[in-house]
Design a protein around this motif. Structure first.
Motif, mmCIF file in Angstrom:
data_model
loop_
_atom_site.group_PDB
_atom_site.id
_atom_site.type_symbol
_atom_site.label_atom_id
_atom_site.label_comp_id
_atom_site.label_asym_id
_atom_site.label_seq_id
_atom_site.Cartn_x
_atom_site.Cartn_y
_atom_site.Cartn_z
ATOM 1 N N ARG A 221 -28.420 76.992 33.663
ATOM 2 C CA ARG A 221 -29.001 76.604 32.560
ATOM 3 C C ARG A 221 -29.022 75.171 32.459
ATOM 4 N N TRP A 222 -30.086 74.660 32.356
ATOM 5 C CA TRP A 222 -30.542 73.269 32.322
ATOM 6 C C TRP A 222 -30.142 72.562 30.951
ATOM 7 N N ARG A 223 -29.238 71.855 30.969
ATOM 8 C CA ARG A 223 -28.691 71.285 29.780
ATOM 9 C C ARG A 223 -29.544 70.547 29.191
ATOM 10 N N ASP A 224 -30.220 69.352 29.680
ATOM 11 C CA ASP A 224 -31.118 68.507 29.358
ATOM 12 C C ASP A 224 -31.889 68.118 30.412
ATOM 13 N N ALA A 225 -32.982 66.990 29.937
ATOM 14 C CA ALA A 225 -33.911 66.550 30.982
ATOM 15 C C ALA A 225 -33.263 65.640 31.985
ATOM 16 N N SER A 226 -32.172 64.735 31.602
ATOM 17 C CA SER A 226 -31.511 63.921 32.736
ATOM 18 C C SER A 226 -31.155 64.927 33.820
ATOM 19 N N MET A 227 -30.544 66.157 33.418
ATOM 20 C CA MET A 227 -30.106 67.113 34.539
ATOM 21 C C MET A 227 -31.014 67.415 35.685
ATOM 22 N N ALA A 228 -32.243 67.908 34.883
ATOM 23 C CA ALA A 228 -33.169 68.368 35.619
ATOM 24 C C ALA A 228 -33.668 67.014 36.628
ATOM 25 N N LEU A 229 -34.037 65.982 35.998
ATOM 26 C CA LEU A 229 -34.104 64.825 36.890
ATOM 27 C C LEU A 229 -33.350 64.695 37.989
ATOM 28 N N ARG A 230 -31.998 64.490 37.748
ATOM 29 C CA ARG A 230 -30.929 64.251 38.856
ATOM 30 C C ARG A 230 -31.174 65.246 39.847
ATOM 31 N N TRP A 231 -31.207 66.601 39.527
ATOM 32 C CA TRP A 231 -31.212 67.607 40.552
ATOM 33 C C TRP A 231 -32.676 67.675 41.233
ATOM 34 N N THR A 232 -33.626 67.474 40.528
ATOM 35 C CA THR A 232 -34.991 67.377 41.141
ATOM 36 C C THR A 232 -35.260 66.383 42.244
ATOM 37 N N ALA A 233 -34.843 65.017 41.845
ATOM 38 C CA ALA A 233 -34.730 64.061 42.715
ATOM 39 C C ALA A 233 -34.041 64.156 43.950
ATOM 40 N N ALA A 234 -32.732 64.702 43.619
ATOM 41 C CA ALA A 234 -31.978 64.927 44.868
ATOM 42 C C ALA A 234 -32.557 65.996 45.867
ATOM 43 N N ALA A 235 -33.129 67.053 45.169
ATOM 44 C CA ALA A 235 -33.916 68.097 46.196
ATOM 45 C C ALA A 235 -35.028 67.344 46.848
ATOM 46 N N MET A 236 -35.688 66.338 45.970
ATOM 47 C CA MET A 236 -36.882 65.915 46.757
ATOM 48 C C MET A 236 -36.537 64.857 48.147
ATOM 49 N N GLN A 237 -35.411 64.326 47.793
ATOM 50 C CA GLN A 237 -34.481 63.503 49.006
ATOM 51 C C GLN A 237 -34.276 64.389 50.227
ATOM 52 N N GLU A 238 -33.941 65.580 49.503
ATOM 53 C CA GLU A 238 -33.670 66.657 50.644
ATOM 54 C C GLU A 238 -34.652 66.960 51.432
ATOM 55 N N ALA A 239 -35.836 67.309 50.612
ATOM 56 C CA ALA A 239 -37.016 67.715 51.375
ATOM 57 C C ALA A 239 -37.624 66.611 52.545
ATOM 58 N N VAL A 240 -37.415 65.456 52.032
ATOM 59 C CA VAL A 240 -37.828 64.493 53.059
ATOM 60 C C VAL A 240 -37.178 64.656 54.444
ATOM 61 N N ARG A 241 -35.963 65.103 54.445
ATOM 62 C CA ARG A 241 -35.456 65.591 55.848
ATOM 63 C C ARG A 241 -36.205 66.330 56.715
ATOM 64 N N GLY A 242 -37.099 67.402 56.023
ATOM 65 C CA GLY A 242 -37.775 68.262 56.859
ATOM 66 C C GLY A 242 -39.196 67.852 56.966
ATOM 67 N N PHE A 243 -39.680 66.645 56.435
ATOM 68 C CA PHE A 243 -40.990 66.200 56.445
ATOM 69 C C PHE A 243 -41.537 65.988 57.818
ATOM 70 N N ARG A 244 -42.782 66.351 58.103
ATOM 71 C CA ARG A 244 -43.323 66.102 59.632
ATOM 72 C C ARG A 244 -44.614 65.526 59.187
ATOM 73 N N ARG A 245 -45.306 64.467 60.270
ATOM 74 C CA ARG A 245 -46.441 63.936 59.984
ATOM 75 C C ARG A 245 -47.472 65.000 59.677
ATOM 76 N N LEU A 246 -48.529 64.281 59.101
ATOM 77 C CA LEU A 246 -49.889 65.096 58.684
ATOM 78 C C LEU A 246 -50.391 65.739 60.023
ATOM 79 N N LYS A 247 -50.990 66.797 60.071
ATOM 80 C CA LYS A 247 -51.286 67.602 61.396
ATOM 81 C C LYS A 247 -52.404 66.626 61.881
ATOM 82 N N ALA A 248 -53.491 66.546 60.932
ATOM 83 C CA ALA A 248 -54.312 65.518 61.524
ATOM 84 C C ALA A 248 -54.491 63.909 61.353
ATOM 85 N N TYR A 249 -53.140 63.471 61.514
ATOM 86 C CA TYR A 249 -52.810 62.209 61.509
ATOM 87 C C TYR A 249 -53.541 61.389 62.271
ATOM 88 N N ARG A 250 -54.171 61.527 63.407
ATOM 89 C CA ARG A 250 -54.963 60.939 64.320
ATOM 90 C C ARG A 250 -56.143 60.756 63.697
#
Length: 384
Positions: free
Chosen positions: A326-355
């Motif tokens: 249950r999402w209590r309010d917008a601030s809760m959704a922002l906190r969880w989503t921001a934390a998840a976005m920072q977690e996603a950074v750990r799995g980021f790789r460079r663009l395939k066609a970066y050259r």
């Protein structure tokens, strides 16, 4: 370490150091958090000559580390529920039992996660963007509930690295929400005068706000994957394969005029069978062929013609947030989503066609030069 801090402040015990800054004031018990809970530690107390208590640097540093808070946030990001946190950090049959006040209860873990996620989100949302050499920006929305949508942006720099840029809440993906997100990025250092490629899902409000903010000639690429999916789902199954093949043939062409002609012919053929689908093909036709008009090579076009990068990040967000019932309010959704976005950074790789990104940089510079007014007024012009 704390005893050494006391010696530095007060001198050796029972000494006669006239340069000492304070006096020993007995001992007290304080609690420090570590990955298994909190532990009580006896520490020396020191008072200054004025009578105020001096804070020991080692004790202050240990508290600032917040090992328990960081451990709690890490476990929650990998989907360990707050009710099972105590079992995750201590064995039920272990020698050290979790006592009252150890900080491993579900309420204590939740409070620590709220505090740490809010602190990290605030730091991330105020980070300076002026030092990022961004060539492309992807923007998309994610529906949290019927009345809450989160708009996210992710950038790709000249080396192919991916950077989450911003996050904003709104009722829908309307022009006001999109404009607020773009204004936030500009306030944090994103230069609107530099030409960049924007990749979007296809929202008209999003395209309108981008052109109003960054210029009406800003190159915008609509996601070809979503466009094809939306068109195919509206046709009978026996037409799916032929339609996908026609769209793929158009998008793999190196000539934008030939690709546009092929798509218009496809829309003309479908005009009798499905007039709505025919109109959908023609809608946003210019934005669908932007990467071809820029003259990018095929491998780079495949990477930049869709929103797969931001969709991948949203997959991580859904995985991290799936335990939330249950999402209590917008601030809760922002906190969880921001934390998840920072977690996603750990799995980021460079663009395939970066050259091949230097080719994108050159194409954007040529595009900007082509649509820039070079008219120069004479310094001394007599009025007619």
């Amino acid at each position: 370490m704390m005893e050494q801090d006391a010696v530095d402040l007060c001198g050796a015990r029972h000494g006669r150091n006239v340069d000492r800054r304070g006096y020993r004031w007995g001992r007290t018990v304080g609690k420090l958090g570590f990955h298994g809970g909190t532990v009580a530690i006896k520490r020396p107390r020191v008072r200054a000559r004025s009578g105020a208590e001096e804070v020991l640097p080692s004790w202050q540093a240990a508290q600032a580390e917040d090992w328990l808070g960081r451990w709690a946030m890490n476990l929650m990001l990998i989907n360990v529920s707050t009710r099972r946190f105590g079992r995750a950090v201590r064995l039920p049959e272990g020698d050290i039992a979790a006592t009252a006040g150890s900080g491993v209860s579900k309420s204590a873990v939740s409070r620590r996660f709220v505090a740490l996620s809010a602190e990290r989100m605030k730091a991330w949302m105020s980070a300076d963007l002026s030092q990022l050499d961004l060539l492309a920006i992807q923007i998309d929305g994610m529906h949290i509930s019927n009345e809450l949508t989160l708009l996210t942006a992710i950038g790709i720099d000249g080396s192919g690295a991916k950077h989450p840029l911003g996050l904003l809440e709104g009722a829908t993906e309307n022009a006001a929400v999109v404009q607020a997100l773009l204004d936030n990025l500009i306030e944090r250092g994103l230069d609107p005068k530099h030409c960049r490629l924007f990749i979007v899902y296809g929202s008209k409000a999003l395209i309108k706000a981008i052109r109003r903010t960054f210029g009406r000639h800003t190159p915008i690429q609509r996601c070809q994957v979503h466009k094809a999916r939306n068109i195919v789902e509206r046709l009978p199954k026996h037409l799916h394969a032929s339609l996908r093949a026609a769209l793929r043939q158009a998008w793999e062409l190196d000539d934008a005029e030939k690709a546009e002609r092929l798509l218009r012919n496809l829309a003309r053929r479908l005009d009798q069978v499905a007039p709505g689908v025919s109109a959908s093909i023609l809608e946003g036709l210019d934005e669908m062929l932007t990467v071809i008009r820029l003259g990018l090579p095929p491998s780079l076009r495949r990477s930049l013609a869709c929103t797969n990068i931001i969709e991948n990040m949203m997959g991580t967000i859904r995985r991290v947030c799936r335990k939330v019932k249950r999402w209590r309010d917008a601030s809760m959704a922002l906190r969880w989503t921001a934390a998840a976005m920072q977690e996603a950074v750990r799995g980021f790789r460079r663009l395939k066609a970066y050259r091949q990104l230097p080719m994108l940089r050159a194409a954007l510079a040529a595009h900007q030069s082509k649509h820039t007014d070079h008219t120069v007024l004479e310094p001394k012009v007599l009025a007619a």
